[in-house]
Design an enzyme around this catalytic site. Structure first.
Site, PDB file in Angstrom:
ATOM      1  N   GLU A 266       6.348  -3.823  -8.557  1.00 53.23           N
ATOM      2  CA  GLU A 266       5.868  -2.599  -8.759  1.00 53.23           C
ATOM      3  C   GLU A 266       4.722  -2.424  -9.871  1.00 53.23           C
ATOM      4  O   GLU A 266       5.676  -2.891 -10.873  1.00 53.23           O
ATOM      5  CB  GLU A 266       7.378  -1.239  -8.927  1.00 53.23           C
ATOM      6  N   CYS A 300       1.841   3.070 -15.434  1.00 47.72           N
ATOM      7  CA  CYS A 300       1.365   2.538 -14.508  1.00 47.72           C
ATOM      8  C   CYS A 300       0.704   3.068 -14.394  1.00 47.72           C
ATOM      9  O   CYS A 300      -0.354   3.009 -13.354  1.00 47.72           O
ATOM     10  CB  CYS A 300       2.637   2.011 -13.330  1.00 47.72           C
TER      11      CYS A 300
END
Ligand code: NAD
Length: 514
Positions: A266, A300
């Site tokens: 991720e 993110c």
């Protein structure tokens, strides 16, 4: 309650060992050889000294985890679900304190800290339901008197490497879902956010102890890149789930691939919002502001690029400039503040460097652009949310700078032009379109549309719910975590064929008569 009183209360609550006379101090779960200090980005105050694990201590933890796996994986999944239910209850009880700790440690708003604690509770609830739904498929065999099906087994010990910006929730996405599948986990949190990890470990350990279960089901150790790389190299780790920068993910991926292990990555995002000529402008502007400056641009999924149709470009830019001028930057524990600090001084330096580079490349400063020193917060790492006008070809648009910098670009022509700009970066995490035109919306969601793992309509790029699978494509790493069927990443699939007849027919009609 002031910050120091709050720290004292939280330190007591989570029994953070007291080796530091200035307040909250923590030794983690094992003794190591080196110490590093954790400071609050809010005012630079030293919060704790943390012991870094040495290799012997690490090996001992892995052995404990392996022993715990034998017990945990033998429990029926619904019984594991019952333990996870209790863990969820324990997080409910400690939500306020954990939320405040996350905020003090990372500098995110108190509301966001509480939201992160809530996310752990939501994941536990989701995992309890999953504990009775770890389904495989059955299929019809081509052979008479045969039955064929698939089942899922746990993998073993899962290694978790996490980033500073979600210092607790990302652990729960991995550790809780992995646990309900029958795995045990070992966690190396970010060296920039070790305290939330200690609090989470404290909460789960209480529940394990109450149920006479081994502590090795959830394990924690501290350190930086070197200590994280131990998980990547270690053949005893069945899956390495790593959250962080693309640079980190590339290194971890190579090492794990070298031993043909499994990875779940991720990594960084470079997320855009498209605003078409058919958008509800008021709604779009609210989403842009939250996406670009929320968590001080350190998600993110932060909105980093804005792609606006030429017909509404000036209207959007004027509104944004006005709102950027009104944003309150300051202590994230205080009401009314919308933007807290960056995580540390090196993040401020990266912010300053990137703005300098972008301006040299031809970007135009519309708002912000500087470091800030809010009154009474000396030592804190605050910056002004920054708005830059940029040609779509600006090289800086390719880079994820983990700070509140938003590039605004203009497009003309059809929505396909905007989609192409959206996709024209190496990362592929989140994306959004604001439009009330059904054709534009469907185009964006089609296979010729956004190439990201997340594609939203009339919602910004950040703030995902746990029920969906979370993750992104291209350099974001391709992993999926949290909801939907992400649990499958933590299990190995086995296909079983059972012959309940008295003959031995072969597949594809092959004859092999003796
Ligand atoms: P980082 O890459 O600096 O560190 C992340 C973690 O990796 C830390 O625990 C660090 O100690 C460890 N690490 C670093 N190098 C390593 C190596 N060679 N081997 C093993 N471990 C190593 O990232 P950060 O600054 O903490 O976090 C910000 C980044 O994380 C951003 O790029 C952001 O987009 C990304 N992120 C992605 C997601 C997602 O779900 N896609 C979620 C949160 C953050």
């Amino acid at each position: 309650m002031n910050q120091q009183e709050l720290i004292k209360k939280i330190s007591h609550k989570f029994q953070l060992a007291d080796r530091n006379p200035s307040g909250m101090s923590a030794s983690g779960s094992l003794s190591g050889e080196k110490i590093f200090s954790k400071h609050s980005p809010i005012n630079g105050e030293r919060l704790a000294d943390i012991e870094v694990a040495n290799k012997d201590a690490y090996n001992k933890l892995i052995e404990e985890a392996q022993q715990a796996y034998v017990i945990w994986s033998a429990m029926p999944a619904p019984q594991r679900g019952e333990i996870i239910r209790q863990i969820g209850e324990a997080f409910r009880e400690d939500k306020e304190d954990l939320g405040a700790l996350i905020s003090i440690e990372t500098g995110k708003l108190l509301q966001e800290g509480l939201g992160e604690a809530q996310e752990i509770i939501d994941i536990c609830d989701f995992a309890v339901g999953l504990s009775r739904q770890l389904y495989g498929l059955t299929m019809h065999s081509e052979r008479p008197d045969h039955r064929m099906y698939e089942q899922y087994h746990p993998l073993g010990v899962i290694g978790i490497i996490s980033a500073f910006n979600f210092p607790a929730a990302v652990w729960s996405w991995n550790a809780i879902i992995a646990a309900v599948c029958g795995n045990v986990s070992i966690w190396k949190p970010s060296e920039k956010a070790p305290l939330s990890a200690i609090a989470c470990q404290y909460i789960v350990s209480k529940v394990l102890k109450k149920n006479n279960l081994p502590s090795g089901i959830f394990t924690l150790y501290h350190g930086g890149a070197e200590q994280g790389s131990w998980l990547a190299e270690d053949e005893r780790i069945a899956l390495v789930s790593a959250t962080g920068s693309v640079a980190m993910g590339k290194k971890v991926n190579q090492v794990v691939a070298g031993r043909l292990g499994k990875v779940l990555l991720e990594l960084g995002g470079n997320n855009a919002i498209i605003v078409t000529e058919n958008a509800n402008i008021e709604m779009a502007v609210r989403a842009i502001i939250f996406g670009a400056v929320g968590t001080a641009g350190q998600r993110c999924t932060t909105t980093r690029r804005l792609i606006v149709h030429e017909t509404i470009y000036n209207a959007i830019v004027e509104k944004l400039k006005h709102l950027y001028g009104q944003l309150v930057v300051g202590n994230p524990l205080e009401k009314g503040v919308l933007v807290g600090p960056l995580i540390d001084n090196s993040a401020v330096e990266l912010y300053e460097q990137r703005i300098k580079i972008a301006l040299a490349e031809g970007a135009v400063l519309l708002a912000g652009g500087k470091r800030l020193k809010p009154v009474g917060l000396d030592g804190g790492t605050y910056v002004m949310p920054t708005l830059l006008e940029a040609q779509p070809s600006l090289p800086s648009l390719q880079e994820e700078t983990f700070a509140p910098i938003l590039y605004v670009s203009k497009y003309s022509g059809s929505v396909d032009v905007a989609i192409q700009l959206n996709n024209n970066v190496r990362q592929g995490l989140s994306s959004a379109i604001f439009t009330n035109d059904m054709q534009q919306m469907e185009r964006f969601l089609s296979n010729r549309g956004s190439d990201c793992g997340i594609a939203n309509v009339n919602i910004g790029t950040s703030g995902a719910e746990i029920g969906g699978a979370f993750g992104g494509e291209k350099e974001t790493g391709g992993g999926r975590e949290s909801g939907s069927d992400s649990w499958k990443a933590y299990m190995r699939r086995q296909t079983n064929t059972i012959n309940y007849g008295a003959t031995l027919p072969l597949a594809q009609g092959i004859k092999f008569d003796l």
